[in-house]
Design an enzyme around this catalytic site. Structure first.
Site, PDB file in Angstrom:
ATOM      1  N   HIS A   9     -12.643  -3.609   3.864  1.00  0.00           N
ATOM      2  CA  HIS A   9     -11.210  -3.890   3.845  1.00  0.00           C
ATOM      3  C   HIS A   9     -10.535  -3.516   5.178  1.00  0.00           C
ATOM      4  O   HIS A   9     -10.052  -4.405   5.882  1.00  0.00           O
ATOM      5  CB  HIS A   9     -10.561  -3.153   2.649  1.00  0.00           C
ATOM      6  CG  HIS A   9      -9.081  -3.324   2.554  1.00  0.00           C
ATOM      7  ND1 HIS A   9      -8.357  -2.959   1.445  1.00  0.00           N
ATOM      8  CD2 HIS A   9      -8.155  -3.805   3.441  1.00  0.00           C
ATOM      9  CE1 HIS A   9      -7.067  -3.228   1.641  1.00  0.00           C
ATOM     10  NE2 HIS A   9      -6.930  -3.734   2.840  1.00  0.00           N
TER      11      HIS A   9
ATOM     12  N   GLU B 221       0.838  -1.208   0.000  1.00  0.00           N
ATOM     13  CA  GLU B 221       0.000   0.000   0.000  1.00  0.00           C
ATOM     14  C   GLU B 221       0.872   1.256   0.000  1.00  0.00           C
ATOM     15  O   GLU B 221       0.451   2.303   0.479  1.00  0.00           O
ATOM     16  CB  GLU B 221      -0.936   0.017   1.221  1.00  0.00           C
ATOM     17  CG  GLU B 221      -1.930  -1.123   1.311  1.00  0.00           C
ATOM     18  CD  GLU B 221      -3.078  -1.061   0.296  1.00  0.00           C
ATOM     19  OE1 GLU B 221      -3.065  -0.149  -0.559  1.00  0.00           O
ATOM     20  OE2 GLU B 221      -3.945  -1.934   0.357  1.00  0.00           O
TER      21      GLU B 221
ATOM     22  N   HIS C 128      -2.317   1.345   8.535  1.00  0.00           N
ATOM     23  CA  HIS C 128      -3.447   0.672   7.898  1.00  0.00           C
ATOM     24  C   HIS C 128      -3.598  -0.688   8.569  1.00  0.00           C
ATOM     25  O   HIS C 128      -2.617  -1.427   8.713  1.00  0.00           O
ATOM     26  CB  HIS C 128      -3.200   0.507   6.394  1.00  0.00           C
ATOM     27  CG  HIS C 128      -4.088  -0.523   5.773  1.00  0.00           C
ATOM     28  ND1 HIS C 128      -5.466  -0.428   5.810  1.00  0.00           N
ATOM     29  CD2 HIS C 128      -3.813  -1.685   5.136  1.00  0.00           C
ATOM     30  CE1 HIS C 128      -5.988  -1.487   5.209  1.00  0.00           C
ATOM     31  NE2 HIS C 128      -5.008  -2.264   4.794  1.00  0.00           N
TER      32      HIS C 128
ATOM     33  N   HIS D  79      -6.783  -4.012   9.806  1.00  0.00           N
ATOM     34  CA  HIS D  79      -8.063  -4.653   9.485  1.00  0.00           C
ATOM     35  C   HIS D  79      -8.853  -4.966  10.761  1.00  0.00           C
ATOM     36  O   HIS D  79      -8.993  -6.148  11.123  1.00  0.00           O
ATOM     37  CB  HIS D  79      -7.811  -5.965   8.724  1.00  0.00           C
ATOM     38  CG  HIS D  79      -7.008  -5.848   7.452  1.00  0.00           C
ATOM     39  ND1 HIS D  79      -6.388  -6.917   6.841  1.00  0.00           N
ATOM     40  CD2 HIS D  79      -6.752  -4.779   6.662  1.00  0.00           C
ATOM     41  CE1 HIS D  79      -5.766  -6.519   5.736  1.00  0.00           C
ATOM     42  NE2 HIS D  79      -5.964  -5.222   5.602  1.00  0.00           N
TER      43      HIS D  79
HETATM   44  O1  2HA Z   1      -0.348  -5.223   3.350  1.00  0.00           O
HETATM   45  O2  2HA Z   1      -3.341  -5.013   4.185  1.00  0.00           O
HETATM   46  O3  2HA Z   1      -4.116  -3.719   2.031  1.00  0.00           O
HETATM   47  C1  2HA Z   1      -1.460  -5.995   3.225  1.00  0.00           C
HETATM   48  C2  2HA Z   1      -2.675  -5.167   3.204  1.00  0.00           C
HETATM   49  C3  2HA Z   1      -3.024  -4.555   1.917  1.00  0.00           C
HETATM   50 ZN    ZN Z   2      -5.260  -4.114   3.925  1.00  0.00          ZN
END
Ligand code: 2HA
Ligand code: ZN
Length: 269
Positions: free
Chosen positions: A214, A119, A142, A144
């Site tokens: 996502h 990313e 970032h 999840h």
């Molecule tokens: O790096 O989460 O969005 C892996 C991820 C890509």
């Molecule tokens: Zn991701």
């Protein structure tokens, strides 16, 4: 070979903070396999010796020109690397990159030729935007988070500021510590420039944005701040889900109580 962190306590602390947050992301179950990525702008703590260090990789095109990043340095999680490994061995699972003078390519300078996150386009676009807008934010995370991502599978929650209001109203801290709320970005292919561009647009109004179905992207002065905002939002989501699983719709704080909080804490929205 000597690590770039040796005899550089300030830089070493920043990398240690990234490793600490990487461990939290794994422990929270927000970082399956190689999921998620972290980048920090370390330009402020770069000395002349580092500036003169030779690249240990070829130049790699970023895919767009990011004029504010000329000569900047970042510590980045490596692509395909695991958060749980970054937590224990940050310099084997991340690397320091230098943005070249053309503003559209980078090279790795230390410690090992670990290719940066998939990313990178969105992370570097965010840093470029932050510098350009005069912000002192240095970190982008970032991840999840299960609860927050689950909520984006309900179209009703994707309308502007519906989730922000709901999450703010679960516990006063969320509005106080995530005062701009949660921006929503419609689904776009992971790693795409479409996702990067949409993310940057949304940062004008929010410090944390949801990538539909996502994950979240959060920016802050440092990696702890960026993590704390996501953690706070996730706590609210947990309270909502816990109430729902007890069989009732949580009442939430009233508009009046929310307004009182906004005034008392001098919050922006
Ligand atoms: O790096 O989460 O969005 C892996 C991820 C890509
Ligand atoms: Zn991701």
């Amino acid at each position: 070979m000597k690590s770039i962190l040796e005899n550089r306590p300030v830089l070493a602390k920043q990398v240690a903070d990234v490793a600490e947050v990487a461990g939290y992301l794994w422990q929270k179950g927000w970082a399956e396999r190689n999921g998620g990525n972290i980048t920090i702008n370390i330009t402020d703590v770069i000395d002349d010796e580092i500036r003169n260090m030779k690249a240990i990789s070829d130049r790699v095109e970023i895919g767009s020109c990011l004029p504010h990043l000329k000569g900047c340095y970042f510590f980045c999680k490596g692509t395909n690397k695991r958060m749980r490994d970054l937590a224990r061995w940050p310099m084997e699972n991340g690397s320091v990159i230098r943005i070249c003078d053309d503003c559209s390519s980078y090279e790795i300078i230390a410690d090992k030729p670990v290719a940066p996150t998939s990313e990178l386009a969105s992370h570097l676009s965010m840093h470029n935007y932050l510098i350009g807008s005069g912000s002192n934010y240095k970190a982008a995370v970032h991840t999840h988070p299960i609860d927050l991502v689950a909520m984006t599978h309900n179209p009703a929650f994707l309308k502007k500021d519906v989730l922000t209001k709901l999450l703010w109203s679960m516990i006063p801290e969320t509005r106080a510590f995530c005062p701009k709320g949660l921006g929503i970005i419609p689904y776009a292919l992971p790693s795409s420039f479409e996702l990067a561009n949409a993310t940057v647009k949304e940062l004008a109004d929010y410090d944390v944005v949801m990538w539909e179905k996502h994950g979240v992207c959060s920016v802050g002065e440092n990696v702890m701040e960026a993590f704390d905002m996501v953690d706070t939002l996730s706590k609210s989501a947990q309270i909502y889900l816990t109430a729902k699983s007890m069989g009732f719709e949580p009442e939430g704080m009233s508009d009046k109580l929310m307004e009182e909080l906004k005034v008392a804490f001098n919050l922006p929205k």
